[in-house]
Motif scaffolding. Structure first.
Motif, mmCIF file in Angstrom:
data_model
loop_
_atom_site.group_PDB
_atom_site.id
_atom_site.type_symbol
_atom_site.label_atom_id
_atom_site.label_comp_id
_atom_site.label_asym_id
_atom_site.label_seq_id
_atom_site.Cartn_x
_atom_site.Cartn_y
_atom_site.Cartn_z
ATOM 1 N N CYS A 23 -45.940 -33.426 -11.698
ATOM 2 C CA CYS A 23 -45.520 -33.130 -10.330
ATOM 3 C C CYS A 23 -44.602 -34.251 -9.835
ATOM 4 O O CYS A 23 -44.661 -35.382 -10.316
ATOM 5 C CB CYS A 23 -46.730 -33.079 -9.403
ATOM 6 S SG CYS A 23 -48.032 -31.943 -9.875
ATOM 7 N N CYS A 26 -45.969 -38.107 -9.136
ATOM 8 C CA CYS A 26 -47.192 -38.247 -9.935
ATOM 9 C C CYS A 26 -47.439 -39.718 -10.307
ATOM 10 O O CYS A 26 -46.618 -40.339 -10.982
ATOM 11 C CB CYS A 26 -47.076 -37.404 -11.199
ATOM 12 S SG CYS A 26 -48.472 -37.628 -12.312
ATOM 13 N N CYS A 51 -54.086 -34.340 -17.285
ATOM 14 C CA CYS A 51 -52.722 -34.058 -16.840
ATOM 15 C C CYS A 51 -51.722 -34.728 -17.782
ATOM 16 O O CYS A 51 -50.702 -34.157 -18.156
ATOM 17 C CB CYS A 51 -52.506 -34.575 -15.422
ATOM 18 S SG CYS A 51 -53.029 -33.420 -14.133
ATOM 19 N N ILE A 55 -48.153 -33.495 -19.237
ATOM 20 C CA ILE A 55 -46.970 -34.014 -18.542
ATOM 21 C C ILE A 55 -45.877 -34.384 -19.539
ATOM 22 O O ILE A 55 -44.687 -34.180 -19.306
ATOM 23 C CB ILE A 55 -47.346 -35.266 -17.703
ATOM 24 C CG1 ILE A 55 -48.152 -34.864 -16.482
ATOM 25 C CG2 ILE A 55 -46.099 -36.033 -17.272
ATOM 26 C CD1 ILE A 55 -48.729 -36.053 -15.723
ATOM 27 N N ASN A 131 -57.027 -41.350 -11.211
ATOM 28 C CA ASN A 131 -56.686 -40.695 -9.940
ATOM 29 C C ASN A 131 -57.951 -40.213 -9.233
ATOM 30 O O ASN A 131 -57.885 -39.455 -8.277
ATOM 31 C CB ASN A 131 -55.668 -39.569 -10.126
ATOM 32 C CG ASN A 131 -56.088 -38.560 -11.165
ATOM 33 O OD1 ASN A 131 -57.270 -38.272 -11.316
ATOM 34 N ND2 ASN A 131 -55.126 -38.008 -11.896
ATOM 35 N N MET A 135 -58.018 -33.781 -12.101
ATOM 36 C CA MET A 135 -56.870 -32.985 -11.661
ATOM 37 C C MET A 135 -56.431 -31.946 -12.689
ATOM 38 O O MET A 135 -55.835 -30.928 -12.353
ATOM 39 C CB MET A 135 -55.701 -33.905 -11.311
ATOM 40 C CG MET A 135 -55.908 -34.672 -10.025
ATOM 41 S SD MET A 135 -56.567 -33.687 -8.665
ATOM 42 C CE MET A 135 -55.324 -32.418 -8.485
ATOM 43 N N CYS A 210 -52.936 -39.382 -7.105
ATOM 44 C CA CYS A 210 -52.453 -38.006 -7.276
ATOM 45 C C CYS A 210 -52.392 -37.374 -5.889
ATOM 46 O O CYS A 210 -53.429 -37.250 -5.225
ATOM 47 C CB CYS A 210 -53.415 -37.228 -8.166
ATOM 48 S SG CYS A 210 -53.171 -35.444 -8.087
ATOM 49 N N PHE A 211 -51.211 -36.992 -5.468
ATOM 50 C CA PHE A 211 -51.067 -36.511 -4.085
ATOM 51 C C PHE A 211 -51.894 -35.260 -3.821
ATOM 52 O O PHE A 211 -52.427 -35.060 -2.724
ATOM 53 C CB PHE A 211 -49.585 -36.267 -3.752
ATOM 54 C CG PHE A 211 -49.005 -35.018 -4.357
ATOM 55 C CD1 PHE A 211 -48.998 -33.829 -3.657
ATOM 56 C CD2 PHE A 211 -48.476 -35.028 -5.635
ATOM 57 C CE1 PHE A 211 -48.473 -32.667 -4.202
ATOM 58 C CE2 PHE A 211 -47.951 -33.881 -6.195
ATOM 59 C CZ PHE A 211 -47.951 -32.696 -5.487
ATOM 60 N N LYS A 212 -52.041 -34.413 -4.851
ATOM 61 C CA LYS A 212 -52.804 -33.175 -4.654
ATOM 62 C C LYS A 212 -54.282 -33.471 -4.408
ATOM 63 O O LYS A 212 -54.903 -32.916 -3.502
ATOM 64 C CB LYS A 212 -52.670 -32.273 -5.895
ATOM 65 C CG LYS A 212 -51.334 -31.595 -6.034
ATOM 66 C CD LYS A 212 -51.359 -30.625 -7.208
ATOM 67 C CE LYS A 212 -50.033 -29.914 -7.350
ATOM 68 N NZ LYS A 212 -50.002 -29.047 -8.549
HETATM 69 S S1 SF4 Z 1 -51.875 -32.814 -10.432
HETATM 70 FE FE1 SF4 Z 1 -51.725 -34.994 -9.869
HETATM 71 S S2 SF4 Z 1 -52.097 -36.168 -11.772
HETATM 72 FE FE2 SF4 Z 1 -51.640 -34.028 -12.346
HETATM 73 S S3 SF4 Z 1 -49.408 -33.980 -12.747
HETATM 74 FE FE3 SF4 Z 1 -49.688 -33.398 -10.576
HETATM 75 S S4 SF4 Z 1 -49.548 -35.355 -9.394
HETATM 76 FE FE4 SF4 Z 1 -49.861 -35.873 -11.599
#
Ligand code: SF4
Length: 290
Positions: A23, A26, A51, A55, A131, A135, A210-212
């Protein structure tokens, strides 16, 4: 070893490139990009389900410019141990072997292989990019999720405290142990440089928001990582032969409230809980400084 002391000395080569599948904003991707500046091209990475496993490239392309092995969730340190053994048999000594796991692959699902590798003093580096939540599978709470943080399966807030992984790993007597933060890239890169110059089991734990999961904006990743250090909640230090050295000392610690209030996941913390956390941080900080 010459440690990098300013941004101009950081190697330009990108061994984890742009165009990855993470994301925007991230923290995990930022952590690996920074670490690779120190690890360099003579590195092999083992990553469990996370993740970070996707990624780097889940199709026909990859952002990794070094060999990357996607292991099962439970066993990234065991796979790294095997890779090291295979290199040793061939007399290859100049390769960094790294197991790079999230907090689930480190503290929970991957813990049995991590504690085994640490106890055997395997000549590898284990990195936890933390994080503070699962996630890769939807943001569920794990053992290092903070007390009262809301997640999909703890909507009222996690009812138990965060597991102290640094204390647990210190009890394994690693050759090197450090905390790091994506908001302090020079500090992070220097710690990886020091780790690569040491033989034996090395453990580096990186706070990588992690922003989410945290309920923040994409552009607040570094801000929150910095606030965690400035409020004293995430202390930056390293330990060699069990001796701890603080590497970043905030000039003026900011209240933990400043860190908490920006994050949607702490919306259920009342004044009493915030005050209790502040008191715990103050006690912990005094302990580190003494
Ligand atoms: S969910 Fe969070 S940790 Fe996973 S890729 Fe997206 S920003 Fe990174």
């Amino acid at each position: 070893m010459e440690l990098v002391n300013n941004p101009a000395e950081v190697p330009e080569a990108e061994l984890f490139t742009g165009g990855h599948d993470g994301c925007r904003g991230c923290g995990a991707a930022l952590a690996v990009r920074q670490a690779m500046k120190a690890l360099g091209p003579r590195t092999i990475i083992s990553i469990p389900a996370s993740c970070m496993a996707t990624i780097g490239g889940s199709g026909l392309s990859t952002a990794w410019q070094v060999p990357f092995y996607h292991s099962l969730f439970e066993c990234a340190p065991a796979v790294a141990s095997g890779i090291r053994a295979a290199l040793d048999v061939q007399g290859i000594e100049d390769v960094n072997v790294v197991s790079w796991a999230g907090d689930a692959g480190t503290a929970d699902i991957g813990f049995q292989s991590l504690t085994g590798a640490a106890e055997r003093q395997e000549n590898i580096i284990h990195v936890c990019y933390d994080n503070e939540t699962y996630m890769n599978t939807g943001g569920q709470a794990g053992s290092v999720t903070p007390y009262l943080a809301t997640t999909p399966d703890t909507p009222a807030g996690k009812p138990t405290p965060r597991k102290d992984m640094l204390a647990i790993m210190a009890a394994h007597h690693p050759a090197y142990l450090a905390t790091a933060s994506v908001a302090y890239p020079l500090d992070l890169i220097q710690k990886f440089q020091r780790a690569t110059g040491i033989q034996g089991f090395r453990y580096i734990h990186i706070l990588a928001p992690c922003f989410k999961g945290w309920g923040i904006r994409e552009d607040q990743t570094v801000q929150l990582a910095r606030l965690a250090v400035e409020c004293g909640l995430w202390q930056l230090y390293e330990e060699v032969d069990g001796r701890r050295r603080l590497t970043v000392i905030p000039e003026h610690r900011v209240p933990v409230r400043d860190y908490l209030r920006l994050q949607g996941r702490f919306r259920n913390m009342d004044e009493g809980a915030v005050a209790a956390l502040q008191a715990a941080v103050d006690r912990s900080w005094q302990g580190v400084q003494s």
